[in-house]
Design an enzyme around this catalytic site. Sequence first.
Site, PDB file in Angstrom:
ATOM      1  N   MET A 212       8.373   5.355  11.764  1.00  5.81           N
ATOM      2  CA  MET A 212       9.596   6.091  11.419  1.00  5.81           C
ATOM      3  C   MET A 212      10.780   5.453  12.139  1.00  5.81           C
ATOM      4  SD  MET A 212       8.601   8.431   9.306  1.00  5.81           S
ATOM      5  CE  MET A 212      10.281   9.028   9.084  1.00  5.81           C
TER       6      MET A 212
ATOM      7  N   ASP B  71       9.950   3.593   7.469  1.00  7.70           N
ATOM      8  CA  ASP B  71      10.537   4.729   6.769  1.00  7.70           C
ATOM      9  C   ASP B  71      11.784   5.230   7.486  1.00  7.70           C
ATOM     10  OD1 ASP B  71      10.995   6.858   5.140  1.00  7.70           O
ATOM     11  OD2 ASP B  71       9.131   7.930   5.607  1.00  7.70           O
TER      12      ASP B  71
ATOM     13  N   MET C 292       7.650  18.155   3.282  1.00  6.44           N
ATOM     14  CA  MET C 292       8.168  18.742   4.534  1.00  6.44           C
ATOM     15  C   MET C 292       7.954  20.249   4.534  1.00  6.44           C
ATOM     16  SD  MET C 292      11.736  16.719   4.908  1.00  6.44           S
ATOM     17  CE  MET C 292      11.879  14.956   4.570  1.00  6.44           C
TER      18      MET C 292
ATOM     19  N   HIS D 204       7.266   6.820  -2.963  1.00  8.30           N
ATOM     20  CA  HIS D 204       7.072   7.524  -1.690  1.00  8.30           C
ATOM     21  C   HIS D 204       7.471   8.992  -1.860  1.00  8.30           C
ATOM     22  CE1 HIS D 204       6.821   7.579   2.750  1.00  8.30           C
ATOM     23  NE2 HIS D 204       7.890   8.365   2.715  1.00  8.30           N
TER      24      HIS D 204
ATOM     25  N   MET E  89       4.816  15.567   6.304  1.00  7.87           N
ATOM     26  CA  MET E  89       5.517  15.979   7.524  1.00  7.87           C
ATOM     27  C   MET E  89       5.287  17.473   7.660  1.00  7.87           C
ATOM     28  SD  MET E  89       8.847  13.596   6.875  1.00  7.87           S
ATOM     29  CE  MET E  89       8.422  13.407   5.146  1.00  7.87           C
TER      30      MET E  89
ATOM     31  N   GLY F 284      15.246   5.523   0.461  1.00  9.70           N
ATOM     32  CA  GLY F 284      15.690   6.646  -0.360  1.00  9.70           C
ATOM     33  C   GLY F 284      17.114   6.444  -0.815  1.00  9.70           C
TER      34      GLY F 284
ATOM     35  N   ASP G 231       7.879  12.614  -0.050  1.00 15.92           N
ATOM     36  CA  ASP G 231       8.076  13.235   1.265  1.00 15.92           C
ATOM     37  C   ASP G 231       7.818  14.738   1.216  1.00 15.92           C
ATOM     38  OD1 ASP G 231       8.884  11.088   3.042  1.00 15.92           O
ATOM     39  OD2 ASP G 231      10.675  10.906   1.790  1.00 15.92           O
TER      40      ASP G 231
ATOM     41  N   GLY H  31      16.394   4.728   6.935  1.00 16.88           N
ATOM     42  CA  GLY H  31      17.539   3.860   7.191  1.00 16.88           C
ATOM     43  C   GLY H  31      17.384   2.438   6.700  1.00 16.88           C
TER      44      GLY H  31
ATOM     45  N   SER I 201      11.934   6.527  -2.028  1.00 13.70           N
ATOM     46  CA  SER I 201      11.584   7.910  -1.676  1.00 13.70           C
ATOM     47  C   SER I 201      12.272   8.857  -2.644  1.00 13.70           C
ATOM     48  CB  SER I 201      12.047   8.229  -0.258  1.00 13.70           C
ATOM     49  OG  SER I 201      12.051   9.636  -0.085  1.00 13.70           O
TER      50      SER I 201
ATOM     51  N   HIS J  21       3.670  11.223   2.063  1.00 11.76           N
ATOM     52  CA  HIS J  21       3.998  11.286   3.490  1.00 11.76           C
ATOM     53  C   HIS J  21       4.083  12.751   3.889  1.00 11.76           C
ATOM     54  CE1 HIS J  21       7.295  10.322   6.744  1.00 11.76           C
ATOM     55  NE2 HIS J  21       6.170  10.742   7.273  1.00 11.76           N
TER      56      HIS J  21
ATOM     57  N   PHE K  57      15.163  14.163   7.064  1.00  8.54           N
ATOM     58  CA  PHE K  57      16.283  14.004   6.138  1.00  8.54           C
ATOM     59  C   PHE K  57      16.459  12.552   5.721  1.00  8.54           C
ATOM     60  CE2 PHE K  57      17.042  17.541   8.986  1.00  8.54           C
ATOM     61  CZ  PHE K  57      17.278  18.586   8.090  1.00  8.54           C
TER      62      PHE K  57
HETATM   63  C1  DX5 Z   1      12.638  11.036   6.231  1.00  7.64           C
HETATM   64  C2  DX5 Z   1      11.747  10.615   5.079  1.00  7.64           C
HETATM   65  C3  DX5 Z   1      12.175   9.357   4.428  1.00  7.64           C
HETATM   66  C4  DX5 Z   1      13.543   9.426   3.813  1.00  7.64           C
HETATM   67  C5  DX5 Z   1      14.159   8.070   3.876  1.00  7.64           C
HETATM   68  O1  DX5 Z   1      12.059  12.092   6.886  1.00  7.64           O
HETATM   69  O2  DX5 Z   1      10.412  10.467   5.516  1.00  7.64           O
HETATM   70  O3  DX5 Z   1      11.198   8.915   3.494  1.00  7.64           O
HETATM   71  O4  DX5 Z   1      13.545   9.860   2.496  1.00  7.64           O
HETATM   72  O5  DX5 Z   1      15.453   8.166   3.413  1.00  7.64           O
HETATM   73  P1  DX5 Z   1      16.540   7.030   3.682  1.00  7.64           P
HETATM   74  O6  DX5 Z   1      15.991   5.773   3.075  1.00  7.64           O
HETATM   75  O7  DX5 Z   1      17.743   7.564   2.992  1.00  7.64           O
HETATM   76  O8  DX5 Z   1      16.677   6.922   5.170  1.00  7.64           O
HETATM   77 ZN    ZN Z   2       8.879   9.435   4.224  1.00  2.12          ZN
END
Ligand code: DX5
Ligand code: ZN
Length: 229
Positions: free
Chosen positions: A141, A177, A41, A37, A72, A199, A39, A179, A12, A70, A147
């Site tokens: 998710m 997606d 937002m 990926h 959001m 990420g 993101d 952690g 990500s 993705h 974040f």
């Molecule tokens: C969270 C995002 C993820 C995020 C994952 O809202 O959709 O894609 O970047 O980040 P890590 O891998 O650090 O949890």
């Molecule tokens: Zn994502």
Amino acid sequence: MTFSRTLKIAPSILSADFANFGQEIEAVEAQGADWIHVDVMDGHFVPNLTFGPPLVKAIRPHIKTVMDVHLMIAPVDPYIDAFADAGADVITAHVEAGPHIHRTLQAIRAAGCKAGVALNPGTPAETVDYLLDMVDLICVMTVNPGFGGQKFIESQVEKVRRLRAMIGDRPIHIEIDGGITPQTAPLMRAAGADVLVAGSAVFKGGSVKDPAPYGENIRAIRTACDTLV
Ligand code: DX5
Ligand code: ZN
């Protein structure tokens, strides 16, 4: 994009250097990323803001693999064509982002992209029961979206197992997606996931000037999954 359930690591760019997306993407692909990926937002559906279609279009030429966008954002429908025009291969929308996910998925496919549906941690697997003939990807998710760097929510392993059984032989990717680390990745791979977004676990310790850690981090996730018993 031919369908396969082989393991794909999707870094990500939320954890990349925002002043240097082009080079970051090239570095992470050279180090073994399978998908990229992206993101998006809106500060409304999720409590954070990133970027919109112009940025996504600007980074497209730097991506040789798959651009996995993705969204959001809410509402989502007014922006689908803009992200398709920006060059997205996959566009994923959240079931929680509006009352008409069915229409949204139709619009994504009509725009020429693969259609993904994302489920927040509190949303049951059964929400996608009547969407299985119109999705190419289900994104589970494993953190609350908004974040990077949050803690993996373990209860979602069971949800992935359930989704995998629901999908059967259909050509639908299961993406995880949030952690993902070498510790959490094997749980999801074993439960049936094939796309692992990561990420912070991919970008930690490296930079465009020193990209080798990106490769080590990607390999650590892959190896942890490959050595599954
Ligand atoms: C969270 C995002 C993820 C995020 C994952 O809202 O959709 O894609 O970047 O980040 P890590 O891998 O650090 O949890
Ligand atoms: Zn994502």
